[in-house]
Design a protein around this motif. Structure first.
Motif, short mmCIF file in Angstrom:
data_model
loop_
_atom_site.label_atom_id
_atom_site.label_comp_id
_atom_site.label_asym_id
_atom_site.label_seq_id
_atom_site.Cartn_x
_atom_site.Cartn_y
_atom_site.Cartn_z
N ALA A 99 4.17 3.98 3.18
CA ALA A 99 3.42 4.53 2.22
C ALA A 99 1.77 4.16 2.62
N ALA A 100 0.90 5.03 2.08
CA ALA A 100 -0.55 5.01 2.37
C ALA A 100 -1.30 5.31 1.08
N GLY A 101 -2.57 4.74 0.90
CA GLY A 101 -3.05 5.11 -0.27
C GLY A 101 -4.20 6.22 0.19
N HIS A 102 -4.24 7.08 -0.53
CA HIS A 102 -5.54 7.89 0.05
C HIS A 102 -7.00 7.48 -0.06
N SER A 103 -7.43 7.03 -1.23
CA SER A 103 -8.63 6.15 -1.16
C SER A 103 -8.67 5.45 -2.46
N LEU A 104 -9.77 4.37 -2.43
CA LEU A 104 -9.99 3.69 -3.59
C LEU A 104 -10.32 4.10 -4.82
N TYR A 105 -10.97 5.59 -4.66
CA TYR A 105 -11.38 6.22 -5.79
C TYR A 105 -10.41 7.34 -6.28
N THR A 106 -9.65 7.74 -5.51
CA THR A 106 -8.87 9.08 -5.73
C THR A 106 -7.34 8.58 -6.00
N THR A 107 -7.03 7.12 -5.84
CA THR A 107 -5.59 6.61 -6.17
C THR A 107 -6.01 5.47 -6.94
N HIS A 108 -5.13 5.68 -8.16
CA HIS A 108 -5.35 4.44 -9.35
C HIS A 108 -5.02 3.11 -8.76
N THR A 109 -5.96 1.90 -9.02
CA THR A 109 -5.75 0.68 -8.63
C THR A 109 -4.28 0.27 -8.49
N LYS A 110 -3.61 0.27 -9.82
CA LYS A 110 -2.10 -0.19 -9.72
C LYS A 110 -1.20 0.67 -8.79
N LEU A 111 -1.53 1.85 -8.43
CA LEU A 111 -0.59 2.72 -7.66
C LEU A 111 -0.96 2.10 -6.15
N LEU A 118 -5.28 -5.50 -0.77
CA LEU A 118 -4.88 -4.41 0.25
C LEU A 118 -5.42 -4.71 1.60
N LEU A 119 -5.87 -5.66 2.16
CA LEU A 119 -6.21 -5.88 3.64
C LEU A 119 -5.60 -7.04 4.17
N ASP A 120 -4.59 -6.93 5.21
CA ASP A 120 -4.09 -8.00 5.77
C ASP A 120 -3.72 -7.45 7.20
N LYS A 121 -2.73 -7.97 7.98
CA LYS A 121 -2.47 -7.87 9.44
C LYS A 121 -1.52 -6.37 9.41
N GLN A 122 -0.95 -6.06 8.25
CA GLN A 122 -0.19 -5.01 8.16
C GLN A 122 -0.92 -3.69 7.71
N THR A 123 -2.28 -3.87 7.60
CA THR A 123 -3.07 -2.67 6.94
C THR A 123 -3.79 -2.05 8.13
N LEU A 124 -3.80 -0.82 8.19
CA LEU A 124 -4.56 0.29 9.20
C LEU A 124 -5.43 0.96 8.05
N ALA A 125 -6.90 0.26 8.22
CA ALA A 125 -7.89 0.67 7.64
C ALA A 125 -8.52 2.03 8.50
N ILE A 126 -8.72 3.18 8.12
CA ILE A 126 -8.99 4.45 8.71
C ILE A 126 -10.58 4.57 8.51
N HIS A 127 -11.06 4.95 9.43
CA HIS A 127 -12.50 5.37 9.45
C HIS A 127 -13.46 4.08 9.69
N ALA A 161 6.75 -5.81 1.53
CA ALA A 161 8.17 -6.40 1.17
C ALA A 161 8.94 -5.95 2.20
N ARG A 162 8.81 -4.63 2.63
CA ARG A 162 9.67 -4.09 3.43
C ARG A 162 9.12 -4.04 5.01
N ASN A 163 8.34 -4.84 5.13
CA ASN A 163 7.57 -5.24 6.55
C ASN A 163 7.04 -3.91 7.34
N LEU A 164 6.50 -3.05 6.61
CA LEU A 164 5.90 -1.76 6.98
C LEU A 164 4.44 -1.62 7.12
N PRO A 165 3.83 -1.01 7.96
CA PRO A 165 2.49 -0.83 7.84
C PRO A 165 1.98 0.21 6.71
N PHE A 166 0.61 -0.37 6.23
CA PHE A 166 0.19 0.42 5.07
C PHE A 166 -1.13 0.99 5.49
N SER A 167 -1.35 2.03 5.23
CA SER A 167 -2.65 3.01 5.82
C SER A 167 -3.47 3.53 4.60
#
Length: 375
Positions: free
Chosen positions: A168-180, A245-254, A190-196
């Motif tokens: 799963a990835a979040g589009h952005s902090l302003y176009t994706t609701h905080t809870k989503l 949202l930021l940790d070792k499994q997070t890929l922050a783009i741009h 929980a599934r040991n997957l990367p988050f973008s």
């Protein structure tokens, strides 16, 4: 099938291992069995030898950030005018009407340039994109992009693939609701997957988060979006960190719009940053503080972004652009790490990233112009 690959040199990117001159790589059933010199490995080998002649072999490349759903828009978007005009023009095109054959061709082009894996953002068709990636023989993570407010039962699609997985990835902090955003991040953790997550890409994003005037927010609200948006009054990186949202499994783009405090947060959390330098130039949003990120020992990757914000999906061209505009010294090994072991780690693909026994037998050849640029 067993083969012995020979080349003038090999950069394995195994930590501490120097370049191998007159290199040989023993491959059986598409898996690396042994790596060494041709003089050593050829003594006991009597099968087929694949001679790459004067090539410099490196691990196959990994494009850490792309939007293959937009492959049908090649050559149709405007460039260099800034984020808001680019988005307005993009929205006037058949944005969400992907053509499977253009996606396949984009995958084939990436493979021909030495790319073996892609971190692909799929806004509407993650299963379709994953199927095409599997079909064309690319390793992949197909990130289902969370956008809007509705929280599904799962943010990660189902499906089993030999060469990749969904996340799963979040589009952005302003176009994706905080809870989503938090639900997607929690499920990937929980599934040991990367988050973008697209993060601090442009000045309007910074203004939106701080509550300043923003042409982009005005445009979105004129289209009925973000009508009840409540700015947190924080810079994007700080807000993303506060949301967990930021940790070792997070890929922050741009990560274009960063200050010193932002860089310290990224370093402290262990997040990986994916640079998309030519995309940032194409759109006209500036450039990330590449050198400061590198000096802070933040793991860096390279991505092309989509063909709607770039001229091609060739990572070697991304590497050349970075080298040509880097302030100070940048070694070839530094940039190869951004295109192989670093993205392999963050994307969770242990079959790629280095040339060593047990890895998939996927290699790239360093183009001559790249070798010359790093001399």
């Amino acid at each position: 099938m067993t083969e012995l690959h020979r080349a003038a040199r090999a950069l394995t990117l195994v930590p501490g291992q120097p370049p191998i001159i007159d290199a040989a790589i023993l491959v059986r059933n598409e898996t690396i069995i042994e790596v060494g010199t041709y003089a050593d490995l050829s003594r006991t080998f009597s099968g087929r030898t694949v001679d790459h002649h004067d090539a410099t072999l490196v691990p196959a490349l990994i494009n850490a950030h792309c939007h293959l759903e937009l492959s049908h828009l090649e050559g149709q978007t405007i460039n260099g005018t800034g984020f808001v005009p680019w988005v307005e023009h993009l929205l006037s095109l058949p944005l969400m009407d992907p053509d499977p054959e253009t996606v396949r061709e984009a995958c084939r082009k990436m493979k021909r340039s030495g790319t073996a894996m892609v971190g692909d953002i799929a806004t509407r068709f993650p299963e379709t994109m994953a199927g095409i990636l599997q079909e064309t023989g690319l390793f992949f993570v197909s990130f289902a992009e969370a956008i809007g407010e509705q929280i599904p039962d799962s943010t990660i699609p189902g499906g089993h693939y030999e060469l990749g997985r969904h996340s799963a990835a979040g589009h952005s902090l302003y176009t994706t609701h905080t809870k989503l955003l938090q639900a997607a991040k929690q499920e990937t953790t929980a599934r040991n997957l990367p988050f973008s997550l697209h993060l601090s890409e442009h000045e309007d994003e910074l203004n939106i988060m701080l509550g300043n005037q923003s042409d982009f927010l005005d445009m979105l609200q004129s289209r009925g979006r973000l009508l009840d948006f409540n700015p947190p009054g924080k810079r994007p990186v700080q807000h993303a960190n506060d949301l967990g949202l930021l940790d070792k499994q997070t890929l922050a783009i741009h990560c274009v719009q960063l200050d010193e405090a932002d860089i310290q947060i990224l370093a402290k959390t262990g997040a990986t940053v994916c640079l998309c330098p030519r995309s940032n130039r194409f759109i006209g949003v500036g450039r990330a503080p590449w050198e400061k990120l590198h000096q802070a020992n933040i793991p860096l990757c390279l991505g092309t972004d989509s063909i709607a914000s770039n001229h091609d999906l060739n990572l070697w061209n991304e590497a050349l652009y970075l080298k040509q505009h880097w302030q100070g010294r940048l070694e070839l090994e530094d940039i190869l790490k951004m295109m192989a072991p670093n993205p392999a780690r963050i994307l969770g693909e242990d079959r790629l990233g280095t040339i060593e026994p047990g890895k998939a037998a996927r290699f790239a050849k360093v183009p001559q112009d790249v070798l010359e640029a790093f001399r």
